[in-house]
Design an enzyme around this catalytic site. Structure first.
Site, short mmCIF file in Angstrom:
data_model
loop_
_atom_site.label_atom_id
_atom_site.label_comp_id
_atom_site.label_asym_id
_atom_site.label_seq_id
_atom_site.Cartn_x
_atom_site.Cartn_y
_atom_site.Cartn_z
N SER A 118 72.88 45.17 100.48
CA SER A 118 74.21 44.91 101.03
C SER A 118 75.09 44.05 100.13
CB SER A 118 74.09 44.26 102.42
OG SER A 118 73.45 43.01 102.33
N HIS A 149 69.15 40.41 93.61
CA HIS A 149 68.54 39.24 94.25
C HIS A 149 67.13 39.59 94.69
CE1 HIS A 149 71.05 41.50 97.09
NE2 HIS A 149 70.16 41.23 98.04
N GLY A 193 68.40 49.16 101.74
CA GLY A 193 69.00 48.10 102.55
C GLY A 193 69.83 47.11 101.76
P1 AMP Z 1 70.38 42.65 100.75
O1 AMP Z 1 70.61 43.27 102.10
O2 AMP Z 1 69.05 42.91 100.15
O3 AMP Z 1 71.53 42.99 99.79
O4 AMP Z 1 70.41 41.09 100.99
C1 AMP Z 1 71.58 40.36 101.10
C2 AMP Z 1 71.24 39.07 101.81
O5 AMP Z 1 72.27 38.14 101.55
C3 AMP Z 1 71.12 39.17 103.33
O6 AMP Z 1 69.81 38.74 103.72
C4 AMP Z 1 72.20 38.25 103.85
O7 AMP Z 1 71.81 37.55 105.00
C5 AMP Z 1 72.40 37.31 102.67
N1 AMP Z 1 73.70 36.69 102.54
C6 AMP Z 1 74.93 37.25 102.70
N2 AMP Z 1 75.89 36.37 102.46
C7 AMP Z 1 75.28 35.20 102.13
C8 AMP Z 1 75.73 33.91 101.75
N3 AMP Z 1 77.04 33.61 101.65
N4 AMP Z 1 74.81 32.96 101.45
C9 AMP Z 1 73.51 33.23 101.54
N5 AMP Z 1 72.99 34.43 101.88
C10 AMP Z 1 73.88 35.40 102.17
#
Ligand code: AMP
Length: 114
Positions: A95, A100, A93
């Protein structure tokens, strides 16, 4: 220099709700929270995903976890508990291509994850 959204947050090129910062890590609120408390803890070093971390990064990886625990205490969810998640690749998952750790809390989590 990496050109993804978290790298831009680290460089303060775009805003984020930052809750913790030191010389190696940054923590900020997820803009699309999956729980009442949803915070992302990231290394300032460009590491795209956990599989690209090297042995020399081990102290940094450990630091991300202790930062997550400290942020959880500050957010008041240490007593009730929380979940730390790292997503890797399509099936995980992932993205955003900057490592992180998700800190999720404020509600009971189900298991196994979907
Ligand atoms: P992942 O899917 O594990 O890569 O998590 C990426 C996360 O980043 C998701 O939960 C998104 O909601 C979050 N996200 C995307 N863009 C931003 C942003 N500009 N600031 C804070 N969180 C973000």
């Amino acid at each position: 220099m990496a050109d993804n959204i978290f790298s831009k947050i680290i460089r303060k090129e775009i805003p984020a709700k930052i809750v913790y910062e030191d010389d190696r890590a940054l923590a900020f609120r997820d803009t699309n929270p999956k729980a009442p408390i949803h915070i992302l803890v990231v290394p300032k070093k460009d590491i795209a995903r956990i599989s690209e971390a090297e042995a020399a990064d081990e102290p940094l990886l450990g630091h991300l976890l202790t930062v997550a625990a400290e942020v959880a205490r500050k957010e008041g969810i240490d007593g009730t508990g929380y979940r730390l998640v790292i997503n890797k690749g399509a099936h995980g998952g992932e993205s955003v291509p900057h490592l992180h750790v998700h800190l999720l809390g404020g509600r009971a989590m189900s298991w196994p994850p979907g």
